[in-house]
Design a protein around this motif. Structure first.
Motif, PDB file in Angstrom:
ATOM      1  N   VAL A  26      11.964 -11.859  30.037  1.00 24.60           N
ATOM      2  CA  VAL A  26      11.748 -11.475  28.641  1.00 24.60           C
ATOM      3  C   VAL A  26      13.014 -11.752  27.846  1.00 24.60           C
ATOM      4  O   VAL A  26      14.096 -11.303  28.206  1.00 24.60           O
ATOM      5  N   ARG A  27      12.846 -12.537  26.804  1.00 24.47           N
ATOM      6  CA  ARG A  27      14.018 -12.869  25.982  1.00 24.47           C
ATOM      7  C   ARG A  27      14.106 -11.994  24.743  1.00 24.47           C
ATOM      8  O   ARG A  27      15.194 -11.731  24.249  1.00 24.47           O
ATOM      9  N   ALA A  28      12.962 -11.583  24.232  1.00 25.26           N
ATOM     10  CA  ALA A  28      12.994 -10.751  23.017  1.00 25.26           C
ATOM     11  C   ALA A  28      11.766  -9.853  22.939  1.00 25.26           C
ATOM     12  O   ALA A  28      10.681 -10.209  23.402  1.00 25.26           O
ATOM     13  N   TYR A  30       9.590  -7.766  20.043  1.00 25.37           N
ATOM     14  CA  TYR A  30       9.389  -7.641  18.609  1.00 25.37           C
ATOM     15  C   TYR A  30       8.687  -6.322  18.325  1.00 25.37           C
ATOM     16  O   TYR A  30       7.597  -6.068  18.836  1.00 25.37           O
ATOM     17  N   LEU A  31       9.360  -5.513  17.540  1.00 25.97           N
ATOM     18  CA  LEU A  31       8.867  -4.160  17.301  1.00 25.97           C
ATOM     19  C   LEU A  31       8.614  -3.948  15.807  1.00 25.97           C
ATOM     20  O   LEU A  31       9.440  -4.313  14.973  1.00 25.97           O
ATOM     21  N   LYS A  32       7.466  -3.344  15.493  1.00 26.79           N
ATOM     22  CA  LYS A  32       7.203  -2.947  14.104  1.00 26.79           C
ATOM     23  C   LYS A  32       7.476  -1.460  13.997  1.00 26.79           C
ATOM     24  O   LYS A  32       6.910  -0.667  14.752  1.00 26.79           O
ATOM     25  N   LEU A  33       8.342  -1.112  13.070  1.00 32.40           N
ATOM     26  CA  LEU A  33       8.754   0.271  12.947  1.00 32.40           C
ATOM     27  C   LEU A  33       8.493   0.773  11.533  1.00 32.40           C
ATOM     28  O   LEU A  33       9.117   0.317  10.569  1.00 32.40           O
ATOM     29  N   GLY A  34       7.559   1.688  11.402  1.00 33.58           N
ATOM     30  CA  GLY A  34       7.248   2.262  10.093  1.00 33.58           C
ATOM     31  C   GLY A  34       8.391   3.125   9.607  1.00 33.58           C
ATOM     32  O   GLY A  34       9.047   3.776  10.409  1.00 33.58           O
ATOM     33  N   VAL A  35       8.614   3.127   8.297  1.00 29.87           N
ATOM     34  CA  VAL A  35       9.705   3.952   7.773  1.00 29.87           C
ATOM     35  C   VAL A  35       9.367   5.442   7.878  1.00 29.87           C
ATOM     36  O   VAL A  35      10.229   6.292   7.757  1.00 29.87           O
ATOM     37  N   LEU A  36       8.092   5.756   8.151  1.00 37.28           N
ATOM     38  CA  LEU A  36       7.709   7.147   8.395  1.00 37.28           C
ATOM     39  C   LEU A  36       7.538   7.434   9.890  1.00 37.28           C
ATOM     40  O   LEU A  36       6.954   8.436  10.269  1.00 37.28           O
ATOM     41  N   VAL A  63      14.076  -7.049  18.392  1.00 36.71           N
ATOM     42  CA  VAL A  63      13.954  -7.467  16.997  1.00 36.71           C
ATOM     43  C   VAL A  63      13.045  -6.475  16.277  1.00 36.71           C
ATOM     44  O   VAL A  63      11.870  -6.342  16.618  1.00 36.71           O
ATOM     45  N   ILE A  64      13.622  -5.761  15.311  1.00 32.08           N
ATOM     46  CA  ILE A  64      12.868  -4.698  14.649  1.00 32.08           C
ATOM     47  C   ILE A  64      12.496  -5.100  13.229  1.00 32.08           C
ATOM     48  O   ILE A  64      13.344  -5.510  12.435  1.00 32.08           O
ATOM     49  N   LEU A 111       6.065 -10.155  22.652  1.00 36.22           N
ATOM     50  CA  LEU A 111       7.140 -10.383  23.613  1.00 36.22           C
ATOM     51  C   LEU A 111       7.420 -11.873  23.650  1.00 36.22           C
ATOM     52  O   LEU A 111       6.493 -12.691  23.569  1.00 36.22           O
ATOM     53  N   GLU A 112       8.694 -12.212  23.773  1.00 32.38           N
ATOM     54  CA  GLU A 112       9.044 -13.607  23.944  1.00 32.38           C
ATOM     55  C   GLU A 112       9.645 -13.745  25.333  1.00 32.38           C
ATOM     56  O   GLU A 112      10.536 -12.989  25.717  1.00 32.38           O
TER      57      GLU A 112
END
Lengths: 138, 225
Positions: A26-28, A30-36, A63-64, A111-112
């Protein structure tokens, strides 16, 4: 500070998914993070590096992507993106709304990694890993 | 060759999965579950002790209480006569569904009407963890100041109801109700608020009615048939 717990869950999930998909390395992440979501990005980055140490994910990038709050405005009858997490008002007409459509997520969305079972083209893989490390750590 | 694969999984999916299982267990047992969250010192334990005492006259009540260390809260709550179990989390700043599941081992949930979960005193971390509860109650005390909701929007946003405690002290600390309510509205419009004082008993009947109404609204269950 529950980012360490979150980082553990994230790494566990990523490792499982990588195995299921047959990703060799796994190289990277990728995460989605809500401000809440209640998660502090910097603390999560820091925890991630600690948690991945000595695991198959060591050296992987986290990576967020920040996800802003999107509410549904009952007056405009439209989903609206808030410039700030507060106040919970339609940015166009000012109507208050608690109908949150987006901004609470904490989602591993991709995932990368390198494909394959690790048996093929070992030489090229080594080169890729080396160049990746050089790129990351100069 | 490197490739990017879409995953789209919630990071806390394990907790969410366990919470769904708990919720199903609670539903089958016909027990109404309330998760209490606040800062340390808001008065969760005092309110809970009084709640267990008063509701205990008419219902079968029990509590799980989370703290980093000590059994003090459980000891205090047991004075009410209710069944109480302490969860000591060590260094973990919140309760997770898995901890609830473990603490419930060997407990006959069908013999309960209400189960209260007192979370670790913390207004940040418990917001992320579903415990399978029917209702999440966020508590603020008048002594904490009016702008607490604005400072902790995430937890307020995840709550079903807010309770303002220690209102007998409101005048002494010059608590500005308008500012508190205004802030709450900015963070979570329409969130119901109940005001209580454990010391004077003010607001407690309304709080208990609120809990009873929640329980009555439960869908019909195996144990009530």
């Amino acid at each position: 500070m529950h980012e360490l717990s979150i980082a553990h869950s994230l790494v566990e999930l990523a490792a499982e998914e990588a195995e299921r998909l047959g990703l060799r390395r796994v190289r990277a992440l990728y995460l989605k993070l809500g401000v809440l979501s209640g998660v502090v990005k910097e603390a999560l980055q820091f925890s991630f590096d600690i948690v991945t140490e000595g695991t198959s994910l060591e050296g992987a990038d986290l990576v967020i992507e920040d996800v802003p709050v999107v509410v549904y405005c009952p007056r405009c009858q439209e989903a609206r993106t808030l410039p700030e997490p507060m106040p919970m008002r339609c940015p166009v007409c000012g109507t208050r709304t608690a109908d949150v459509r987006q901004g609470r997520e904490m989602e591993l969305y991709a995932l990368e990694g390198d494909e394959g079972d690790g048996k093929d083209a070992p030489d090229r893989r080594d080169q890729t890993e080396r160049s990746q490390k050089e790129r990351l750590f100069g | 060759m490197p490739r990017i694969v879409e995953i789209r999984q919630n990071v806390l999916k394990k907790n969410d999965y366990l919470a769904r299982e708990l919720r199903e267990r609670f539903r089958e047992a016909g027990v109404y579950v309330v998760n209490l969250v606040s800062s340390p010192g808001t008065g969760k334990t005092s309110l809970l002790r009084e709640t267990l005492l008063r509701l205990g006259e008419r219902y079968r009540v029990a509590a799980l209480v989370g703290d980093l260390a000590t059994e003090n809260d459980a000891l205090r709550l047991r004075e009410s006569g209710a069944d109480v179990r302490q969860i000591t989390t060590g260094t973990v700043c919140h309760l997770e569904a898995e901890m609830i599941g473990r603490a419930l081992e060997g407990w006959n949930l069908a013999a309960l009407d209400f189960l209260f979960i007192e979370n670790v005193g913390n207004l940040v971390c418990p917001a992320s963890y579903d415990l399978g509860e029917n209702q999440r109650v966020v508590l603020f005390s008048v002594t904490e100041g009016e702008d607490k909701p604005l400072k902790y929007p995430t937890i307020v946003n995840s709550a079903d109801v807010a309770v303002l405690t220690k209102i007998d002290l409101a005048e002494a600390v010059e608590f500005q109700r308008d500012r508190f309510y205004e802030g709450l509205q900015e963070v979570r419009p329409g969130l119901p608020v109940l005001e209580v004082s454990v010391r004077t008993g003010e607001g407690l009947p309304a709080w208990l009615s609120h809990l009873e109404a929640g329980r009555r609204a439960l869908p019909e269950t195996a144990s009530s048939r």
